[in-house]
Design a protein around this motif. Structure first.
Motif, PDB file in Angstrom:
ATOM      1  N   GLU A 184      22.233  24.509  24.700  1.00  0.00           N
ATOM      2  CA  GLU A 184      21.319  24.745  25.917  1.00  0.00           C
ATOM      3  C   GLU A 184      20.224  25.671  25.491  1.00  0.00           C
ATOM      4  OE1 GLU A 184      20.781  23.244  28.830  1.00  0.00           O
ATOM      5  OE2 GLU A 184      22.385  21.829  28.666  1.00  0.00           O
ATOM      6  N   ASP A 185      18.971  25.663  25.977  1.00  0.00           N
ATOM      7  CA  ASP A 185      17.948  26.539  25.917  1.00  0.00           C
ATOM      8  C   ASP A 185      18.155  27.658  26.701  1.00  0.00           C
ATOM      9  OD1 ASP A 185      15.723  28.000  26.065  1.00  0.00           O
ATOM     10  OD2 ASP A 185      14.259  26.042  25.710  1.00  0.00           O
ATOM     11  N   LYS A 186      18.263  28.736  26.239  1.00  0.00           N
ATOM     12  CA  LYS A 186      18.791  30.189  26.901  1.00  0.00           C
ATOM     13  C   LYS A 186      17.647  30.408  28.114  1.00  0.00           C
ATOM     14  CE  LYS A 186      22.205  32.954  25.449  1.00  0.00           C
ATOM     15  NZ  LYS A 186      22.650  34.167  25.154  1.00  0.00           N
ATOM     16  N   ASP A 187      16.385  30.378  27.636  1.00  0.00           N
ATOM     17  CA  ASP A 187      15.302  30.680  28.661  1.00  0.00           C
ATOM     18  C   ASP A 187      15.184  29.419  29.681  1.00  0.00           C
ATOM     19  OD1 ASP A 187      14.122  32.455  26.973  1.00  0.00           O
ATOM     20  OD2 ASP A 187      12.854  31.134  25.959  1.00  0.00           O
ATOM     21  N   GLN A 188      15.467  28.440  29.575  1.00  0.00           N
ATOM     22  CA  GLN A 188      15.783  27.305  30.537  1.00  0.00           C
ATOM     23  C   GLN A 188      16.657  27.681  31.588  1.00  0.00           C
ATOM     24  OE1 GLN A 188      15.094  23.025  30.684  1.00  0.00           O
ATOM     25  NE2 GLN A 188      16.903  22.856  30.683  1.00  0.00           N
ATOM     26  N   LYS A 190      18.005  30.504  32.044  1.00  0.00           N
ATOM     27  CA  LYS A 190      17.637  31.540  32.888  1.00  0.00           C
ATOM     28  C   LYS A 190      16.600  31.337  33.950  1.00  0.00           C
ATOM     29  CE  LYS A 190      16.236  36.511  32.051  1.00  0.00           C
ATOM     30  NZ  LYS A 190      16.108  37.710  31.200  1.00  0.00           N
ATOM     31  N   ALA A 191      15.596  30.583  33.592  1.00  0.00           N
ATOM     32  CA  ALA A 191      14.727  30.042  34.947  1.00  0.00           C
ATOM     33  C   ALA A 191      15.507  29.303  35.833  1.00  0.00           C
ATOM     34  CB  ALA A 191      13.721  29.178  34.327  1.00  0.00           C
ATOM     35  N   VAL A 192      16.427  28.530  35.589  1.00  0.00           N
ATOM     36  CA  VAL A 192      17.318  27.775  36.502  1.00  0.00           C
ATOM     37  C   VAL A 192      17.841  28.830  37.400  1.00  0.00           C
ATOM     38  CG1 VAL A 192      19.448  26.687  36.695  1.00  0.00           C
ATOM     39  CG2 VAL A 192      17.720  25.702  35.043  1.00  0.00           C
ATOM     40  N   VAL A 203      13.070  25.399  39.690  1.00  0.00           N
ATOM     41  CA  VAL A 203      13.498  24.704  38.283  1.00  0.00           C
ATOM     42  C   VAL A 203      14.743  23.833  38.163  1.00  0.00           C
ATOM     43  CG1 VAL A 203      14.128  24.907  35.975  1.00  0.00           C
ATOM     44  CG2 VAL A 203      12.432  26.343  36.801  1.00  0.00           C
ATOM     45  N   LEU A 207      14.931  19.631  37.655  1.00  0.00           N
ATOM     46  CA  LEU A 207      15.479  18.709  36.452  1.00  0.00           C
ATOM     47  C   LEU A 207      16.101  17.661  36.950  1.00  0.00           C
ATOM     48  CD1 LEU A 207      16.462  22.166  34.656  1.00  0.00           C
ATOM     49  CD2 LEU A 207      14.760  20.600  33.830  1.00  0.00           C
ATOM     50  N   TYR A 212      22.245  21.304  36.636  1.00  0.00           N
ATOM     51  CA  TYR A 212      21.667  22.649  36.475  1.00  0.00           C
ATOM     52  C   TYR A 212      21.689  23.306  38.096  1.00  0.00           C
ATOM     53  CZ  TYR A 212      20.177  21.491  31.797  1.00  0.00           C
ATOM     54  OH  TYR A 212      20.285  21.255  30.630  1.00  0.00           O
TER      55      TYR A 212
END
Length: 373
Positions: A184-188, A190-192, A203, A207, A212
């Protein structure tokens, strides 16, 4: 005696300080300590309603103290829960009952109702399910060890960075929702977590994978801040509601107009249509008073009342603190004219008197006339 508008402004100028004053009252302090010490011991609806002290505290917190005698009524609501749209609580016009049942959700969470936290009970339950799906025995030493570590440490997590900074907790949390921390993309993620789930355009909600949104709901830092991993509506949130109810009640002892203004201020962000207002006698009273309408207007056709309110006021303004403040200034001013706190101050004398420290000043009266909605 202070005027309605002055009293209201003194309380709301520093609401935290006003609430602290209420908390320090001996009876409130004693009842709150008892509540927090004992509510987590409640394991059933019967436990709850049979403890008169706990039950009355909770009922008052949700503005239902006038119904704390109707235990059979409340037991029915609690037993049916809120999952079914046709449940008893959901079918009641007064949404305070559904709010109460949601907080004390024995129907959904059983014996864990007063300790249930999504970040704890839900996540560990999901983790066991995901382990089984992956072909791992949920009762294996590995799963038990990870769960023990998780439960011992997740309450210490106070921010998104705390969660993501502990790789063991982070991996466990994502795995509970079928997400792999390694890919999993950590930036995504975090945004979630930052966006939460209250906004349909967040976010998590946009998705395609519902996992999420489920993750953001379980770790709802956006809504609950530092309490996200321990949040349980039956505990501190109920105490917070009790304090606010007590503050309003205390204000009403000397000026009912102040109590109504505080109540409207609290409820305003949840108002979505004029029928919500008309269904609540206190909210409707505030709206009528602010518009200078007589009490007899309450007997008019409901649709016509809603139509007139809609013509005179913009309901969206109640979600804007500045515009809401302007509206409540109008209300408290009109209340003061109709219910002067000083016998020397009347709607006529205000127009001709010099500014005074008690009641409505000439300047205030003139300012009130300029208000537009």
């Amino acid at each position: 005696m202070l005027s309605t508008i002055t009293s209201f402004q003194l309380i709301t100028k520093d609401i935290a300080k006003s609430l602290d004053r209420i908390e320090q009252q001996p009876t409130v302090d004693r009842d709150t300590k008892y509540y927090l010490d004992n509510i987590t011991k409640v394991k059933s609806i019967d436990d709850f309603v049979k403890n008169d002290r706990l039950f009355k505290y909770a009922m008052k917190a949700y503005g239902l103290e006038s119904m704390d005698y109707a235990k059979a009524f409340m037991v029915k609501a609690l037993k049916e829960g809120v999952t079914d749209p046709n449940s008893f609580a959901n079918k009641l016009t007064d949404k305070r009952y559904a709010d109460f049942v949601t907080a004390f959700n024995f129907a959904a969470n059983g014996a864990d109702a007063t300790i249930y936290s999504k970040a704890q009970q839900l996540v560990t339950k999901n983790y066991a399910i995901q382990a089984q799906i992956a072909g791992v025995d949920p009762n294996s030493d590995y799963v038990k060890g990870e769960t023990t570590y998780y439960l011992a440490n997740i309450p210490k997590v106070k921010s998104i960075d705390d969660l993501m900074g502990n790789s063991r907790l982070y991996t466990y949390a994502l795995a509970a929702f079928g997400l792999d921390s390694a890919t999993e993309d950590k930036d995504q993620i975090k945004a979630v977590l930052q966006g939460g789930v209250s906004d349909p355009k967040s976010v998590a909600n946009t998705l395609k994978n519902p996992a999420y949104a489920a993750l953001a709901s379980a770790f709802n830092f956006q809504a609950y801040g530092t309490n996200a991993t321990t949040y349980n509506a039956a505990q501190q949130p109920t105490v917070d509601k009790y304090m606010r109810q007590s503050l309003e009640e205390d204000a009403g002892k000397s000026n009912e107009g102040v109590r109504l203004a505080l109540y409207f201020q609290r409820k305003a962000p949840t108002i979505t249509n004029w029928y919500d207002v008309l269904a609540d006698t206190a909210l409707a009273s505030v709206a009528r008073t602010a518009l200078g309408l007589p009490d007899s207007f309450a007997t008019a056709d409901v649709d016509k009342q809603a139509q007139l309110f809609g013509q005179k006021l913009n309901i969206a303004d109640f979600s804007d603190p500045q515009k809401l403040g302007k509206f409540l200034t109008r209300f408290t001013s009109m209340w003061e004219i109709n219910n002067p706190t000083s016998t020397a101050v009347t709607s006529v004398s205000v127009l001709f008197a010099q500014p005074i420290t008690v009641g409505i000043s000439t300047d205030l009266m003139m300012s009130m006339q300029k208000l537009r909605f």
